[in-house]
Design a protein around this motif. Structure first.
Motif, PDB file in Angstrom:
ATOM      1  N   UNK A   1       0.818  -1.205   0.000  1.00  0.00           N
ATOM      2  CA  UNK A   1       0.000   0.000   0.000  1.00  0.00           C
ATOM      3  C   UNK A   1       0.855   1.260   0.000  1.00  0.00           C
ATOM      4  N   UNK A   2       2.062   1.212   0.515  1.00  0.00           N
ATOM      5  CA  UNK A   2       2.865   2.432   0.609  1.00  0.00           C
ATOM      6  C   UNK A   2       3.725   2.680  -0.624  1.00  0.00           C
ATOM      7  N   UNK A   3       3.899   1.676  -1.473  1.00  0.00           N
ATOM      8  CA  UNK A   3       4.705   1.894  -2.663  1.00  0.00           C
ATOM      9  C   UNK A   3       3.801   2.188  -3.841  1.00  0.00           C
ATOM     10  N   UNK A   4       4.192   3.147  -4.642  1.00  0.00           N
ATOM     11  CA  UNK A   4       3.419   3.467  -5.825  1.00  0.00           C
ATOM     12  C   UNK A   4       2.083   4.101  -5.507  1.00  0.00           C
ATOM     13  N   UNK A   5       1.931   4.651  -4.331  1.00  0.00           N
ATOM     14  CA  UNK A   5       0.654   5.219  -3.936  1.00  0.00           C
ATOM     15  C   UNK A   5       0.623   6.703  -4.251  1.00  0.00           C
ATOM     16  N   UNK A   6      -0.463   7.127  -4.834  1.00  0.00           N
ATOM     17  CA  UNK A   6      -0.652   8.548  -5.105  1.00  0.00           C
ATOM     18  C   UNK A   6      -1.843   9.036  -4.300  1.00  0.00           C
ATOM     19  N   UNK A   7      -1.899  10.294  -4.083  1.00  0.00           N
ATOM     20  CA  UNK A   7      -3.021  10.899  -3.386  1.00  0.00           C
ATOM     21  C   UNK A   7      -2.551  12.097  -2.588  1.00  0.00           C
ATOM     22  N   UNK A   8      -3.457  13.014  -2.297  1.00  0.00           N
ATOM     23  CA  UNK A   8      -3.066  14.233  -1.587  1.00  0.00           C
ATOM     24  C   UNK A   8      -2.456  13.970  -0.219  1.00  0.00           C
ATOM     25  N   UNK A   9      -2.824  12.870   0.404  1.00  0.00           N
ATOM     26  CA  UNK A   9      -2.284  12.559   1.735  1.00  0.00           C
ATOM     27  C   UNK A   9      -0.796  12.222   1.688  1.00  0.00           C
ATOM     28  N   UNK A  10      -0.244  12.013   0.502  1.00  0.00           N
ATOM     29  CA  UNK A  10       1.182  11.723   0.349  1.00  0.00           C
ATOM     30  C   UNK A  10       2.037  12.989   0.270  1.00  0.00           C
ATOM     31  N   UNK A  11       1.386  14.143   0.230  1.00  0.00           N
ATOM     32  CA  UNK A  11       2.100  15.412   0.115  1.00  0.00           C
ATOM     33  C   UNK A  11       2.105  16.108   1.469  1.00  0.00           C
ATOM     34  N   UNK A  12       3.282  16.514   1.903  1.00  0.00           N
ATOM     35  CA  UNK A  12       3.439  17.172   3.201  1.00  0.00           C
ATOM     36  C   UNK A  12       3.202  18.680   3.079  1.00  0.00           C
TER      37      UNK A  12
ATOM     38  N   UNK B   1       3.100  18.465  -6.601  1.00  0.00           N
ATOM     39  CA  UNK B   1       4.396  17.829  -6.378  1.00  0.00           C
ATOM     40  C   UNK B   1       4.580  16.712  -7.390  1.00  0.00           C
ATOM     41  N   UNK B   2       5.821  16.576  -7.875  1.00  0.00           N
ATOM     42  CA  UNK B   2       6.145  15.557  -8.877  1.00  0.00           C
ATOM     43  C   UNK B   2       7.013  14.481  -8.245  1.00  0.00           C
ATOM     44  N   UNK B   3       6.495  13.248  -8.275  1.00  0.00           N
ATOM     45  CA  UNK B   3       7.259  12.090  -7.786  1.00  0.00           C
ATOM     46  C   UNK B   3       6.909  10.885  -8.643  1.00  0.00           C
ATOM     47  N   UNK B   4       7.889  10.050  -8.900  1.00  0.00           N
ATOM     48  CA  UNK B   4       7.687   8.874  -9.740  1.00  0.00           C
ATOM     49  C   UNK B   4       6.553   7.990  -9.282  1.00  0.00           C
ATOM     50  N   UNK B   5       6.397   7.823  -7.971  1.00  0.00           N
ATOM     51  CA  UNK B   5       5.335   6.943  -7.493  1.00  0.00           C
ATOM     52  C   UNK B   5       3.946   7.529  -7.718  1.00  0.00           C
ATOM     53  N   UNK B   6       3.874   8.804  -8.107  1.00  0.00           N
ATOM     54  CA  UNK B   6       2.576   9.392  -8.416  1.00  0.00           C
ATOM     55  C   UNK B   6       2.155   9.079  -9.847  1.00  0.00           C
ATOM     56  N   UNK B   7       3.080   8.570 -10.649  1.00  0.00           N
ATOM     57  CA  UNK B   7       2.773   8.250 -12.042  1.00  0.00           C
ATOM     58  C   UNK B   7       1.942   6.987 -12.145  1.00  0.00           C
ATOM     59  N   UNK B   8       2.008   6.368 -13.276  1.00  0.00           N
ATOM     60  CA  UNK B   8       1.202   5.175 -13.490  1.00  0.00           C
ATOM     61  C   UNK B   8      -0.204   5.565 -13.888  1.00  0.00           C
TER      62      UNK B   8
ATOM     63  N   UNK C   1       0.727  12.979 -15.565  1.00  0.00           N
ATOM     64  CA  UNK C   1       2.123  12.573 -15.460  1.00  0.00           C
ATOM     65  C   UNK C   1       2.419  12.064 -14.066  1.00  0.00           C
ATOM     66  N   UNK C   2       3.511  12.551 -13.491  1.00  0.00           N
ATOM     67  CA  UNK C   2       3.926  12.143 -12.146  1.00  0.00           C
ATOM     68  C   UNK C   2       3.535  13.187 -11.099  1.00  0.00           C
ATOM     69  N   UNK C   3       2.544  14.026 -11.392  1.00  0.00           N
ATOM     70  CA  UNK C   3       2.136  15.107 -10.492  1.00  0.00           C
ATOM     71  C   UNK C   3       0.941  14.701  -9.646  1.00  0.00           C
ATOM     72  N   UNK C   4       0.966  15.163  -8.406  1.00  0.00           N
ATOM     73  CA  UNK C   4      -0.166  14.983  -7.485  1.00  0.00           C
ATOM     74  C   UNK C   4      -0.451  16.337  -6.856  1.00  0.00           C
ATOM     75  N   UNK C   5      -1.644  16.504  -6.334  1.00  0.00           N
ATOM     76  CA  UNK C   5      -2.096  17.777  -5.790  1.00  0.00           C
ATOM     77  C   UNK C   5      -2.569  17.618  -4.356  1.00  0.00           C
ATOM     78  N   UNK C   6      -2.406  18.684  -3.582  1.00  0.00           N
ATOM     79  CA  UNK C   6      -2.909  18.729  -2.205  1.00  0.00           C
ATOM     80  C   UNK C   6      -3.307  20.167  -1.891  1.00  0.00           C
TER      81      UNK C   6
END
Length: 178
Positions: A18-29, A115-122, A131-136
């Motif tokens: 669950x912690x690898x490759x997970x995207x979502x606003x809760x992953x952004x500090x 924020x751009x991180x590889x695990x946000x992709x897919x 792309x590899x961007x996520x929002x919070x």
């Protein structure tokens, strides 16, 4: 005994999945200390907001140093859109400076982070994948802003696929690099 160990190992394994490759606003500090630790590169008067806000755009220093025309931004890039409530006088009218620009108050309406991180992709968001961007979204006190529809962010940013899903970076290179 073996079943307890097996159940514990299975739980640890599932948590790892669950912690690898997970995207979502809760992953952004929350961007603690952003006013001192990020590069502000643009300020906009947003009279289309209720109430009026002064939007300040920030980028993390490493991305500011890296950014080049038409080159995708590096992993770890962070952009902030910080909406300060416009200062008002005793009658409730928005204050402006001598150049006619709205004056920001010290109160922040919201802090939007991309924020751009590889695990946000897919394919975490299907046809709305940016792309590899996520929002919070955060409030001034660092808590998460409730009830935000991030699909609206994704739909809008999909229009900017050619510029790594960002709107303000490449047109403002000179301001970012100062």
């Amino acid at each position: 005994m073996h079943s307890a160990i097996g159940a514990g190992a299975a739980a640890v394994f599932m948590l790892g999945l669950m912690s690898t490759g997970h995207a979502g606003p809760e992953q952004i500090a929350f961007p603690q200390g952003f006013e001192d630790n990020y590069v502000r590169y643009k300020t906009l008067d947003k009279r289309d907001q209720d109430p009026d806000v002064v939007r300040m755009l920030y980028v993390d220093p490493a991305s500011a140093a890296y950014v080049q025309p038409e080159v995708p931004l590096p992993e770890g890039s962070r952009f902030l859109l910080v909406d300060y409530l416009a200062a008002v006088d005793n009658d409730g009218s928005t204050l402006v400076d001598r150049d006619g620009r709205m004056v920001p108050s010290e109160s922040i309406k919201q802090i939007l982070v991309s924020e751009k991180r590889g695990e946000f992709g897919g394919d975490h968001h299907g046809e709305l994948q940016t792309g590899d961007w996520e929002f919070a979204a955060f409030l001034q006190d660092g808590s998460r802003k409730p009830n935000v529809n991030f699909d609206k962010c994704r739909k809008c940013h999909l229009q900017a696929q050619r510029t790594d899903f960002t709107f303000s970076v490449y047109p403002n290179l000179d301001s970012i690099r100062r």
